[in-house]
Design an enzyme around this catalytic site. Structure first.
Site, PDB file in Angstrom:
ATOM      1  CG  ASP A  29      -2.030  -1.029   0.862  1.00  0.00           C
ATOM      2  OD1 ASP A  29      -1.573  -1.954   1.151  1.00  0.00           O
ATOM      3  OD2 ASP A  29      -3.344  -0.904   0.309  1.00  0.00           O
TER       4      ASP A  29
HETATM    5  O1  MRU Z   1      -7.408  -2.684   2.792  1.00  0.00           O
HETATM    6  P1  MRU Z   1      -7.454  -3.616   1.218  1.00  0.00           P
HETATM    7  O2  MRU Z   1      -8.025  -4.999   0.695  1.00  0.00           O
HETATM    8  O3  MRU Z   1      -6.928  -2.348   0.584  1.00  0.00           O
HETATM    9  O4  MRU Z   1      -5.161  -4.060   1.150  1.00  0.00           O
HETATM   10  C1  MRU Z   1      -4.658  -4.259  -0.121  1.00  0.00           C
HETATM   11  C2  MRU Z   1      -3.486  -4.920   0.155  1.00  0.00           C
HETATM   12  O5  MRU Z   1      -3.078  -4.184   1.085  1.00  0.00           O
HETATM   13  C3  MRU Z   1      -3.595  -5.049  -1.267  1.00  0.00           C
HETATM   14  O6  MRU Z   1      -1.693  -5.937  -1.135  1.00  0.00           O
HETATM   15  C4  MRU Z   1      -1.933  -3.937  -1.382  1.00  0.00           C
HETATM   16  O7  MRU Z   1      -3.101  -2.328  -1.935  1.00  0.00           O
HETATM   17  C5  MRU Z   1      -1.615  -4.016  -2.988  1.00  0.00           C
HETATM   18  S1  MRU Z   1      -2.950  -4.550  -3.931  1.00  0.00           S
HETATM   19  C6  MRU Z   1      -2.644  -4.663  -5.596  1.00  0.00           C
END
Ligand code: MRU
Length: 387
Positions: A258
């Site tokens: 993220d």
């Molecule tokens: O809370 P989320 O489902 O948005 O978290 C998603 C993640 O942690 C993913 O690993 C990250 O955003 C990469 S998606 C290509």
């Protein structure tokens, strides 16, 4: 690109697959305003760092295309776009893709004022510049992911050069596939590419409590793609690694990001840090797949990352489709049930930070980033213009 699409877009129309209903039901919501996009992102009907940024950018594009901007002058249009983007930025704080997309969009509308703000066509020029820049984000993301797939699969293959024909097994966490991006995916994109090239032995995906992106979404993608795969709970990872230790049959943990900061510390779905510690202990490569849109060079270390904390109900309750007595699932009947005493105190951080020391490689669309002699990641080679 896989048939699974989280985001459907044509100029003036945006539809977003409601991921809260998956894997039981495929339902697309029409998203036509910034408010609808904000709600869609906050409620996690769409999630995943790249997908969040794309939906925010395109929702405002739809709004502008459909004439929902009452500003008269070019300067007012710029202020209007800025304020809508700032509003959208607050929808989820940890993933940096949204904030990077906003910077890019704000720069694009300012670069479009070639004739000067007083020019009679300046208003339209700025609106068009916004729409084109937002659409380019969608297209670029798909390119990024296929590149990451290729670089990541090649790098992993190189790690096993000593054993030609060796297929590797990979464990992944959360969902980083078509559902989290414009298509193909990042970490799941590497798994997809390994599979397409006949290099994948087996994929393991974690359930990813508490939102269950692994069991609800990644499992769904892996089954959809007919990739040989097994679902485990988050707490089974240590047991899996130790069982495979003798045969060294788990080749790598591959996760998304993220926010990757300047020294390589990486915020990703809660539980990622635990996986990295376990991987190091068992001598398993730990790889982060992240487009450069997920890299934040302004923040020096992981200590500077704001971690989103979410509602207690995500941990104390769960929803799912009803299972009939014959074992079949009825997707039309969903139920929300309590799975803990509702009075218990809850701490629900959505992400954790994995220190760069535990990461072996960061795969971007511009290449694989490895560590410099000082132990920090060398992003200069893959993003010289932002370094
Ligand atoms: O809370 P989320 O489902 O948005 O978290 C998603 C993640 O942690 C993913 O690993 C990250 O955003 C990469 S998606 C290509």
């Amino acid at each position: 690109m896989s048939g699974l699409q989280a985001i459907r877009y044509s100029r003036g129309k945006l539809e977003v697959l409601d991921q809260l209903r998956l894997p039981h039901e495929e339902h697309y919501d029409v998203v036509s305003t910034s408010e609808e996009a904000f709600d869609c992102i906050r409620s996690m009907r769409v999630r995943g760092a790249p997908a969040i940024a794309i939906v925010a950018a395109l929702a405002h594009s739809v709004e502008l295309h459909n004439g929902r901007c009452s500003a008269d002058t070019a300067q007012e249009v710029i202020s209007h776009i800025d304020s809508r983007l700032d509003y959208l930025k607050a929808s989820r704080p940890t993933a940096v893709d949204l904030s990077n997309a906003i910077t890019l969009l704000k720069t694009a509308i300012r670069a479009a004022r070639v004739e000067g703000l007083a020019h009679p066509e300046a208003r339209e020029t700025i609106l068009n510049a916004y729409i084109q820049a937002a659409e380019a984000i969608l297209e670029k993301d798909l390119y990024n992911n296929t590149q990451i797939g290729t670089y990541g699969a090649n790098w992993l293959q190189e790690q096993y050069n000593a054993r030609p024909g060796h297929k590797i097994s990979v464990l992944t966490h959360c969902n980083t596939g078509s559902l989290a991006t414009s298509g193909h995916g990042t970490a799941l994109g590497i798994i997809r590419t390994l599979h397409q090239e006949g290099l994948l032995q087996h994929a393991y995906c974690t359930e990813t409590r508490p939102y269950n992106q692994g069991s609800r979404l990644t499992s769904f993608e892996l089954v959809f793609e007919r990739i040989p795969a097994t679902l485990i709970t988050d707490s089974m990872v240590g047991a899996l690694f130790s069982q495979h230790r003798e045969r060294q049959s788990i080749g790598a943990v591959v996760v998304g990001a993220d926010r990757v900061v300047r020294n390589g510390d990486t915020a990703n779905k809660i539980g990622t840090y635990t996986l990295a510690v376990l991987a190091r202990y068992h001598g398993i490569k730990f790889v982060v797949a992240a487009p450069t849109t997920s890299i934040d060079l302004e923040t020096k270390t992981g200590a500077g990352i704001k971690i989103e904390e979410r509602r207690r109900e995500e941990m104390t309750q769960i929803s799912g489709a009803v299972v009939n007595s014959d074992g079949t699932v009825d997707p039309r009947r969903t139920e929300r049930v309590a799975i803990a005493d509702q009075r218990i105190g809850v701490w629900n951080p959505a992400f954790d930070v994995t220190p760069h020391a535990l990461i072996d490689a960061i795969v971007t669309e511009n290449g694989v980033v490895l560590k410099r002699a000082d132990g920090e990641f060398n992003f200069k080679e893959v993003m010289p213009e932002r370094w």
